[in-house]
Design a protein around this motif. Structure first.
Motif, PDB file in Angstrom:
ATOM      1  N   GLN A   1      -6.886   1.531  -7.090  1.00  0.00           N
ATOM      2  CA  GLN A   1      -7.046   2.428  -5.940  1.00  0.00           C
ATOM      3  C   GLN A   1      -8.487   2.391  -5.427  1.00  0.00           C
ATOM      4  O   GLN A   1      -8.730   2.351  -4.216  1.00  0.00           O
TER       5      GLN A   1
ATOM      6  N   ALA B   1       0.347   2.711  -3.314  1.00  0.00           N
ATOM      7  CA  ALA B   1      -1.062   2.748  -3.732  1.00  0.00           C
ATOM      8  C   ALA B   1      -1.372   3.920  -4.660  1.00  0.00           C
ATOM      9  O   ALA B   1      -2.159   3.783  -5.601  1.00  0.00           O
TER      10      ALA B   1
ATOM     11  N   GLU C   1       0.814  -1.219   0.000  1.00  0.00           N
ATOM     12  CA  GLU C   1       0.000   0.000   0.000  1.00  0.00           C
ATOM     13  C   GLU C   1       0.846   1.268   0.000  1.00  0.00           C
ATOM     14  O   GLU C   1       0.322   2.365  -0.212  1.00  0.00           O
TER      15      GLU C   1
END
Length: 336
Positions: free
Chosen positions: A225, A217, A214
């Motif tokens: 996302q 991300a 993450e």
């Protein structure tokens, strides 16, 4: 307290006996493939020892003697050597495609029937957490008696004859498939043997965990996302070690989805198709899961280069289907 009945209980089915039982199911089997699996298991035992000893003081009766065990930094190279030597000393393997070397390595056995892909040690060796070995086996397509060629490794996942991994730790496990389900074996260090611990692994069709880096991300495509945001809204758990083998193993046993999306820096993805994606795809499909590039089944991918990279979405069948539908939705809408 143990009684006589307890002492009569069988210790369990060793990997050696399991391999022999499976070989017996095929009257025409020559034993070459079985020996190859034994060679991989032997190398795994040696690497397991190195992993467990790495970082310990190198005591020696002789001052400045050579280290008795590999340092954490040298573990990947040591692991590669262990597997390469084990595979080269037999006559079954013609070549190894190693993630550590990044190239095809001939074993010198030009009469060998099989070609093996190998990531000898995946994970953070500095922390010694989640270290694992990932392998797969193809039947060669180049001519017997000639050197192996890249074509032996560029056959695609449907041509694999076996794939598996070893996850090292306090309880070291070897998991593999030959296309007839997925079995797991746990290493018993006192006896020095792998014992059958899970004869038939099936990944749950649904899961409540997702696994990805993450920290990247914001570099992922918008559909990814959005999916991660939805996972949080649905109170899904985030489980990520950073070791592909460890993260996949947890996903395989408990359900969920593992994501390795493309990023701005790696638009084609970061994982090797031949050395990482196809072995795991072959495994998860045998366990009733799915693996996708985001646009097609990974097993349908025919790589054109040994170093080819790809995104990877793998895990529980329903979760992978839901995720890939979200990835494909924008392009579908555009075409409409």
């Amino acid at each position: 307290m143990l009684n006589d009945d307890d002492l009569d209980l069988p210790v369990g089915l060793t990997l050696e006996r399991y391999i022999m039982q499976k070989q017996g199911e095929f009257p025409a089997a020559t034993g070459e493939f079985s020996q190859l699996l034994r060679d991989l298991a032997l190398a795994a035992k040696l690497v397991n020892h190195e992993v467990n000893q790495a970082g310990l003081p190198q005591w020696s009766m002789i001052a400045r003697a050579a280290p008795l065990h590999a340092t954490p930094e040298a573990l990947p190279e040591t692991a590669h050597l262990r597997f390469a030597r084990a595979l080269s000393r037999g006559s079954e393997v013609c070549a190894v495609l190693s993630e550590q070397l990044g190239s095809l390595q001939s074993t010198g056995n030009h009469l060998g029937t099989y070609a093996v892909t190998l990531d000898a040690l995946d994970g953070d060796t500095g922390a010694s957490i989640g270290l694992g070995t990932l392998f797969s086996i193809y039947r060669r397509v180049s001519g017997l008696g000639t050197p192996a060629t890249p074509a032996d490794f560029l056959q695609g996942g449907h041509k694999l004859v076996a794939a598996g991994y070893v996850l090292y730790g306090a309880s070291t496990v070897l998991v593999y498939t030959t296309g007839q389900g997925v079995a797991a074996f746990t290493f018993q260090p006192l006896l020095g043997e792998f014992y059958l611990s899970q004869p038939q692994i099936t990944i749950p069709a649904e899961g409540h965990n997702y696994s990805c880096n993450e920290g990247l991300a914001l570099q992922y495509p918008e559909p990814i996302q959005a999916y991660l945001t939805e996972c949080k809204q649905r109170s899904f758990g985030s489980r990520y070690v950073g070791s592909l083998v460890a993260d996949f193993h947890r996903t395989l046993l408990t359900g969920g989805v593992y994501l390795s999306p493309p990023t701005e820096a790696a638009p084609d993805g970061t994982l090797g198709v031949v050395t990482h994606c196809l072995p795991l795809a072959y495994l998860v499909v045998q366990a009733d899961g799915l693996a996708s590039t985001g646009s097609e089944s990974l097993l349908d991918v025919i790589p054109t280069a040994l170093a080819q990279r790809s995104p990877l979405y793998i895990g529980s069948r329903n979760m992978v289907q839901e995720l890939t539908s979200k990835i494909l939705q924008p392009s579908t809408a555009t075409k409409a």
